[in-house]
Design an enzyme around this catalytic site. Structure first.
Site, PDB file in Angstrom:
ATOM      1  N   LYS A   1      13.041   4.033   3.197  1.00 39.26           N
ATOM      2  CA  LYS A   1      13.533   3.541   1.904  1.00 39.26           C
ATOM      3  C   LYS A   1      14.876   2.820   2.064  1.00 39.26           C
ATOM      4  O   LYS A   1      15.141   1.847   1.354  1.00 39.26           O
ATOM      5  CB  LYS A   1      13.631   4.688   0.886  1.00 39.26           C
TER       6      LYS A   1
ATOM      7  N   TYR B   1      10.996   9.166   5.387  1.00 39.66           N
ATOM      8  CA  TYR B   1      10.982   8.570   4.034  1.00 39.66           C
ATOM      9  C   TYR B   1      12.347   7.957   3.713  1.00 39.66           C
ATOM     10  O   TYR B   1      12.440   6.810   3.265  1.00 39.66           O
ATOM     11  CB  TYR B   1      10.628   9.659   3.020  1.00 39.66           C
TER      12      TYR B   1
HETATM   13  P1  NAD Z   1       1.125   7.951  -5.854  1.00 36.81           P
HETATM   14  O1  NAD Z   1       0.711   8.872  -4.770  1.00 36.81           O
HETATM   15  O2  NAD Z   1       0.808   8.295  -7.267  1.00 36.81           O
HETATM   16  O3  NAD Z   1       0.592   6.471  -5.580  1.00 36.81           O
HETATM   17  C1  NAD Z   1       0.677   5.894  -4.307  1.00 36.81           C
HETATM   18  C2  NAD Z   1      -0.501   4.966  -4.121  1.00 36.81           C
HETATM   19  O4  NAD Z   1      -0.337   4.309  -2.860  1.00 36.81           O
HETATM   20  C3  NAD Z   1      -1.847   5.694  -4.084  1.00 36.81           C
HETATM   21  O5  NAD Z   1      -2.764   5.082  -4.977  1.00 36.81           O
HETATM   22  C4  NAD Z   1      -2.292   5.550  -2.635  1.00 36.81           C
HETATM   23  O6  NAD Z   1      -3.717   5.460  -2.477  1.00 36.81           O
HETATM   24  C5  NAD Z   1      -1.601   4.257  -2.250  1.00 36.81           C
HETATM   25  N1  NAD Z   1      -1.463   4.121  -0.800  1.00 36.81           N
HETATM   26  C6  NAD Z   1      -1.070   5.058   0.089  1.00 36.81           C
HETATM   27  N2  NAD Z   1      -1.118   4.571   1.335  1.00 36.81           N
HETATM   28  C7  NAD Z   1      -1.537   3.287   1.226  1.00 36.81           C
HETATM   29  C8  NAD Z   1      -1.798   2.256   2.162  1.00 36.81           C
HETATM   30  N3  NAD Z   1      -1.649   2.456   3.483  1.00 36.81           N
HETATM   31  N4  NAD Z   1      -2.229   1.059   1.704  1.00 36.81           N
HETATM   32  C9  NAD Z   1      -2.406   0.856   0.379  1.00 36.81           C
HETATM   33  N5  NAD Z   1      -2.199   1.789  -0.553  1.00 36.81           N
HETATM   34  C10 NAD Z   1      -1.761   2.994  -0.132  1.00 36.81           C
HETATM   35  O7  NAD Z   1       2.703   7.805  -5.657  1.00 36.81           O
HETATM   36  P2  NAD Z   1       3.861   7.164  -6.563  1.00 36.81           P
HETATM   37  O8  NAD Z   1       4.808   8.257  -6.874  1.00 36.81           O
HETATM   38  O9  NAD Z   1       3.313   6.335  -7.655  1.00 36.81           O
HETATM   39  O10 NAD Z   1       4.581   6.256  -5.466  1.00 36.81           O
HETATM   40  C11 NAD Z   1       4.594   4.845  -5.502  1.00 36.81           C
HETATM   41  C12 NAD Z   1       5.839   4.358  -4.790  1.00 36.81           C
HETATM   42  O11 NAD Z   1       6.984   4.816  -5.498  1.00 36.81           O
HETATM   43  C13 NAD Z   1       5.982   4.870  -3.354  1.00 36.81           C
HETATM   44  O12 NAD Z   1       6.484   3.834  -2.533  1.00 36.81           O
HETATM   45  C14 NAD Z   1       6.993   5.970  -3.480  1.00 36.81           C
HETATM   46  O13 NAD Z   1       7.700   6.185  -2.292  1.00 36.81           O
HETATM   47  C15 NAD Z   1       7.878   5.399  -4.573  1.00 36.81           C
HETATM   48  N6  NAD Z   1       8.685   6.385  -5.267  1.00 36.81           N
HETATM   49  C16 NAD Z   1       8.126   7.433  -5.894  1.00 36.81           C
HETATM   50  C17 NAD Z   1       8.936   8.343  -6.530  1.00 36.81           C
HETATM   51  C18 NAD Z   1       8.376   9.549  -7.231  1.00 36.81           C
HETATM   52  O14 NAD Z   1       9.161  10.451  -7.543  1.00 36.81           O
HETATM   53  N7  NAD Z   1       7.078   9.614  -7.529  1.00 36.81           N
HETATM   54  C19 NAD Z   1      10.331   8.185  -6.538  1.00 36.81           C
HETATM   55  C20 NAD Z   1      10.870   7.087  -5.882  1.00 36.81           C
HETATM   56  C21 NAD Z   1      10.047   6.195  -5.249  1.00 36.81           C
END
Ligand code: NAD
Length: 278
Positions: A177, A173
Site C-alpha cells: 500500500k 500489505y
Molecule cells: P473484497 O474482498 O470485498 O473485494 C476484493 C475483490 O478483489 C474480490 O472481488 C476479489 O475476487 C478480487 N480479487 C482478489 N484478487 C484478485 C486478482 N488477483 N485479480 C482480480 N481480482 C481479484 O475487499 P475490499 O475490502 O472491497 O477491498 C478492495 C480494495 O480496498 C483492496 O485493495 C483493499 O486492500 C482495499 N482496502 C480495503 C479496506 C477495508 O477495510 N475493507 C481498507 C483499505 C483499503
C-alpha cells in the site's frame, strides 16, 4: 447505497449518459465483484459512466454487472486476474472494443493475509505483493496506452491508511500500500503531458469480506476477542469509533474521477474517520 437501491439502468441507459458527474465516461474497476469495488462500479454507473466490472471471480463479476445493468449496455463483466499480464491486456482490450475508450481505471483488486514477519511464508508475501503491485502496474500500463492516445484519462489506486501507517501482522500489505503511492506519483508525472491524472484513495477499515475475514484471524494472533479486535485494533484511532463505509469510498472515487483539472494529481486522499490525519 446498496444494490437494491440502485436505479435499474437498462432502458434508462441512453438517458443516463446525458447526466451525472461521470456522464459518458468509461471506467474499468478491478476487484469490482465485491466490497468497495462493487460499490464504486454501482455509483459510477449511477453517475452516467459505462463500467467494466473486472474480477478474478468471473461469475460474481457477471452477477454484479447484471445487477447494475440487466441489459448489459453499460456494464460489462471481465474475468481477469490482475497479476496475469495476458489477462490484463486482454481484459483492457475487451473493454476498449466494447465501449470504444477507457477514461477511468480504478485499480482496486486486493487481498489481505496476516502473520508476524518472522512467520510470514515467502510464497504468501510474493502473492500479496503481486496482486497489489504487479496488478496495479499491469492495469495502469494497459490503460495508459489507450489514455495517451485519447490524450485524457484518470487512474485511482485503492491504497489504505496502511499506505501511511504501519500495523503489526501486515508486513506485505503495508509494504504494497505504501508502494502504490510511489506508483501514483510516477504516473502523475509521466501522464501529465498526455492529459492523465493519478491519485490514491486511502480508506480506513471498511466492513467488506476482506475485513470480516481478518477479525477472527487477528483475534487468534493477538489472543483477544473479536469484539476487541474491532474496538481496540480497527477503530481505536478513529474520531468516532465508526467504520468507513463503501459509500464513503465510492463518493471519494467520484470526486477524484470527476475532478476537472491537473490541480489534483499525484495525491493521496485519506478517508478514515480521522484514524490517520496528515
Ligand atoms: P473484497 O474482498 O470485498 O473485494 C476484493 C475483490 O478483489 C474480490 O472481488 C476479489 O475476487 C478480487 N480479487 C482478489 N484478487 C484478485 C486478482 N488477483 N485479480 C482480480 N481480482 C481479484 O475487499 P475490499 O475490502 O472491497 O477491498 C478492495 C480494495 O480496498 C483492496 O485493495 C483493499 O486492500 C482495499 N482496502 C480495503 C479496506 C477495508 O477495510 N475493507 C481498507 C483499505 C483499503
Amino acid at each position: 447505497m446498496n444494490l437494491q437501491h440502485k436505479l435499474v439502468l437498462g432502458d434508462a441507459a441512453a438517458a443516463a449518459t446525458r447526466w451525472g458527474r461521470l456522464a459518458g465516461k468509461v471506467a474499468l474497476i478491478t476487484g469490482a465483484a465485491s466490497g468497495i469495488g462493487k460499490e464504486i462500479a454501482c455509483v459510477f454507473a449511477e453517475e452516467g459512466a459505462s463500467v467494466a466490472v473486472a474480477d478474478l471471480d468471473g461469475e460474481l463479476a457477471q452477477s454484479a454487472a447484471s445487477q447494475i445493468d440487466p441489459l448489459g449496455r453499460r456494464a460489462l463483466a471481465v474475468k481477469m486476474d490482475v497479476s496475469n499480464e495476458e489477462q490484463v491486456e486482454a481484459g483492457m482490450a475487451c473493454v476498449v472494443d466494447s465501449f470504444g475508450r477507457i477514461d477511468i481505471l480504478i485499480s482496486n483488486a486486493g487481498v489481505q493475509m496476516v502473520a508476524p514477519v518472522t512467520e510470514f511464508e515467502f510464497a504468501k508475501w510474493k502473492k500479496l505483493l503481486s496482486i497489489h503491485l504487479d496488478g496495479a502496474f499491469l492495469a495502469s500500463r494497459a490503460a495508459l496506452r489507450h489514455m495517451y492516445r485519447q490524450n485524457s484519462g484518470t487512474i485511482i489506486y485503492m491504497g489504505s491508511v496502511h499506505s501511511k501507517e504501519g500495523s503489526p501482522l501486515k508486513a506485505p500489505y503495508v509494504t504494497a500500500k505504501h508502494g502504490l503511492i510511489g506508483l501514483a506519483k510516477v504516473v502523475a508525472k509521466e501522464g501529465a503531458a498526455h492529459g492523465v491524472r493519478a491519485n490514491v484513495i486511502c480508506p480506513g477499515f471498511v466492513r467488506t469480506p476482506l475485513v470480516e475475514k481478518q477479525i477472527p484471524e487477528q483475534a487468534r494472533e493477538l489472543r483477544i476477542s473479536e469484539a476487541d479486535v474491532v474496538k481496540t485494533v480497527m477503530l481505536k484511532e478513529t474520531v468516532d469509533g465508526e467504520f468507513t463505509s463503501v459509500e464513503d469510498v465510492a463518493e471519494a472515487a467520484v470526486f477524484l474521477a470527476a475532478f476537472p483539472s491537473n490541480a489534483l494529481t499525484g495525491q493521496s486522499l485519506v478517508v478514515s474517520h480521522g484514524w490517520s490525519m496528515q
